[in-house]
Design an enzyme around this catalytic site. Structure first.
Site, PDB file in Angstrom:
ATOM      1  CE1 TYR A  89     -29.144 -65.219  19.684  1.00 62.31           C
ATOM      2  CE2 TYR A  89     -27.955 -63.340  19.186  1.00 62.31           C
ATOM      3  CZ  TYR A  89     -28.230 -64.666  19.118  1.00 62.31           C
ATOM      4  OH  TYR A  89     -27.714 -65.412  18.111  1.00 62.31           O
TER       5      TYR A  89
HETATM    6  N1  NAP Z   1     -27.505 -65.866  11.998  1.00 60.59           N
HETATM    7  C1  NAP Z   1     -26.618 -65.182  12.753  1.00 60.59           C
HETATM    8  O1  NAP Z   1     -26.198 -64.000  12.081  1.00 60.59           O
HETATM    9  C2  NAP Z   1     -26.173 -65.725  13.851  1.00 60.59           C
HETATM   10  C3  NAP Z   1     -24.849 -64.988  14.321  1.00 60.59           C
HETATM   11  C4  NAP Z   1     -24.383 -65.319  15.729  1.00 60.59           C
HETATM   12  C5  NAP Z   1     -24.890 -66.537  16.438  1.00 60.59           C
HETATM   13  N2  NAP Z   1     -25.926 -67.159  15.744  1.00 60.59           N
HETATM   14  C6  NAP Z   1     -26.566 -68.494  16.240  1.00 60.59           C
HETATM   15  O2  NAP Z   1     -26.307 -69.571  15.268  1.00 60.59           O
HETATM   16  C7  NAP Z   1     -27.215 -70.601  15.659  1.00 60.59           C
HETATM   17  C8  NAP Z   1     -28.105 -70.976  14.465  1.00 60.59           C
HETATM   18  O3  NAP Z   1     -29.112 -70.178  14.154  1.00 60.59           O
HETATM   19  P1  NAP Z   1     -29.112 -69.673  12.701  1.00 60.59           P
HETATM   20  O4  NAP Z   1     -28.556 -68.288  12.718  1.00 60.59           O
HETATM   21  O5  NAP Z   1     -28.811 -70.787  11.726  1.00 60.59           O
HETATM   22  O6  NAP Z   1     -30.737 -69.639  12.638  1.00 60.59           O
HETATM   23  P2  NAP Z   1     -31.644 -70.497  11.766  1.00 60.59           P
HETATM   24  O7  NAP Z   1     -31.802 -70.555  10.602  1.00 60.59           O
HETATM   25  O8  NAP Z   1     -33.142 -69.873  12.604  1.00 60.59           O
HETATM   26  O9  NAP Z   1     -31.556 -72.012  12.576  1.00 60.59           O
HETATM   27  C9  NAP Z   1     -31.945 -72.281  14.011  1.00 60.59           C
HETATM   28  C10 NAP Z   1     -32.011 -73.699  14.185  1.00 60.59           C
HETATM   29  O10 NAP Z   1     -32.300 -74.252  15.556  1.00 60.59           O
HETATM   30  C11 NAP Z   1     -33.431 -74.817  15.639  1.00 60.59           C
HETATM   31  N3  NAP Z   1     -34.148 -74.475  16.921  1.00 60.59           N
HETATM   32  C12 NAP Z   1     -34.620 -73.516  17.498  1.00 60.59           C
HETATM   33  N4  NAP Z   1     -34.995 -73.549  19.063  1.00 60.59           N
HETATM   34  C13 NAP Z   1     -34.827 -74.841  19.096  1.00 60.59           C
HETATM   35  C14 NAP Z   1     -35.013 -75.709  20.051  1.00 60.59           C
HETATM   36  N5  NAP Z   1     -35.628 -75.074  21.356  1.00 60.59           N
HETATM   37  N6  NAP Z   1     -34.922 -76.744  20.102  1.00 60.59           N
HETATM   38  C15 NAP Z   1     -34.333 -77.543  18.946  1.00 60.59           C
HETATM   39  N7  NAP Z   1     -33.954 -76.830  17.991  1.00 60.59           N
HETATM   40  C16 NAP Z   1     -34.479 -75.751  17.820  1.00 60.59           C
HETATM   41  C17 NAP Z   1     -34.512 -74.289  14.374  1.00 60.59           C
HETATM   42  O11 NAP Z   1     -35.471 -75.191  13.753  1.00 60.59           O
HETATM   43  P3  NAP Z   1     -37.044 -75.379  14.585  1.00 60.59           P
HETATM   44  O12 NAP Z   1     -37.393 -73.880  14.946  1.00 60.59           O
HETATM   45  O13 NAP Z   1     -37.672 -76.086  13.803  1.00 60.59           O
HETATM   46  O14 NAP Z   1     -36.708 -75.993  16.237  1.00 60.59           O
HETATM   47  C18 NAP Z   1     -33.249 -74.295  13.436  1.00 60.59           C
HETATM   48  O15 NAP Z   1     -33.023 -75.520  12.730  1.00 60.59           O
HETATM   49  C19 NAP Z   1     -27.939 -70.072  17.040  1.00 60.59           C
HETATM   50  O16 NAP Z   1     -27.399 -70.499  18.251  1.00 60.59           O
HETATM   51  C20 NAP Z   1     -28.116 -68.285  16.725  1.00 60.59           C
HETATM   52  O17 NAP Z   1     -27.920 -67.878  18.135  1.00 60.59           O
HETATM   53  C21 NAP Z   1     -26.445 -66.803  14.429  1.00 60.59           C
END
Ligand code: NAP
Length: 306
Positions: free
Chosen positions: A178
């Protein structure tokens, strides 16, 4: 974002950091990947409130459609397109769908991402491939499919990617795949910024660095966060858990301000997070300083591994 963006070039470069909170996003079109849950979904909701028309993507159509239905019920103009960002043809089809539906694209938010940090001691190559395919190629596919549209539409608009502090400040060594992918995203976006600058483009390039946020990233059972919160509560200076809608407000301001680094400033932490993540600035300073020292003085990485 708009033709009226504050974009005067000055000694700071292309004016990317010139703030203009008055820029209206009403009627603009945003494409968001990873929009069915978490930060992407919250961002869709905040942009819809500002009158932005939306094209949302994620792999699982049922969850995506439920997000789309909620937004439509609140009066938003929105379509959902099931797409896997790891597959270029899907991302290309997403761009086609946006153009067919709304005829233009103003904001491209490459936010889809997966967690996963396999050990290197028994390297699980499938997990590394998954990380690279979604988190790294997902961004590259987005750039390849959408950048030509932004350029032919007048070389403005915003192209953002969601990276993570994990890939930027120090090295989060326990989540190796990651962290590597998030670091690669930052490098790609920095390079894109430089290349567009050299080409005289006025496209806003930004990197979103969310704090620890209560989303589905580590699984669909959001109860997992209760345990995380209990752990975090024991450390007074450690990170705290932020809600996706709070992060979405920071992203909205980043789009308006045309910021490269889109993460809460101290002032935004006070205003949007009710001051909860007050230690973030100091944590960043320590990690960046430790890495800087280790690189310049060739000491071991211990002080910036976390
Ligand atoms: N939450 C945190 O603490 C945090 C911190 C730093 C960065 N981030 C980043 O924020 C971003 C959003 O994540 P989140 O935290 O909101 O998590 P999340 O709730 O799991 O959202 C992830 C989204 O991406 C989609 N997704 C995953 N793989 C995909 C693919 N190959 N193609 C298209 N869609 C895909 C998922 O839906 P499907 O699985 O149905 O495709 C879901 O809609 C990510 O890049 C994550 O690395 C999060």
């Amino acid at each position: 974002v708009a033709e009226t963006d504050a974009s005067a070039s000055d000694e700071n470069g292309r004016g990317q950091t010139v703030a203009d909170h008055s820029v209206s996003l009403d009627g603009r079109v945003a494409v968001i990947t990873g929009a069915s849950t978490g930060i992407g979904r919250a961002c869709a909701s905040v942009l819809a409130r500002e009158g932005v028309r939306l094209v949302l993507a994620a792999r699982r159509a049922d969850r995506l459609q439920s997000t789309v239905a909620d937004l439509v019920a609140s009066g938003a103009e929105v379509v959902g397109v099931a797409a896997d960002v790891a597959n270029y043809e899907d991302v290309r089809a997403l761009a086609d769908a946006a153009m067919q539906t709304f005829g233009r694209v103003d904001v491209v938010f490459l936010n889809a991402g997966i967690a996963g940090g396999p050990s290197l001691l028994d390297a699980d190559l499938d997990a590394w491939h998954a990380s690279v395919n979604t988190n790294v190629f997902g961004i590259l596919h987005g750039i390849k499919a959408f950048l030509p549209l932004l350029r032919t539409q007048g070389d403005h608009g915003s192209l953002l990617a969601t990276s993570s502090a994990t890939g930027v400040y120090g090295t989060s060594y326990k989540t190796a795949a990651y962290s590597m992918s998030k670091n690669a995203q930052l490098t790609i976006m920095e390079a894109l910024y430089g290349q567009l600058r050299d080409a005289g483009s006025n496209i806003h390039v930004g990197v979103v660095l969310p704090p620890l946020t209560r989303t589905n990233l580590v699984g669909d059972d959001l109860e997992v966060w209760s345990e995380v919160e209990r752990m975090l509560a024991r450390s007074r200076r450690g990170p705290v858990l932020i809600e996706p809608d709070q992060v979405a407000e920071v992203i909205l301001e980043g789009i308006r301000d045309r910021s490269f680094w889109i993460e809460a400033t101290g002032e935004q932490n006070d205003r949007l997070f009710r001051g909860r993540d007050a230690g973030a600035g100091r944590r960043k300073e320590v990690l960046v300083g430790a890495k800087h020292d280790a690189m310049l003085h060739h000491t071991n990485p211990d002080r910036y591994l976390w």
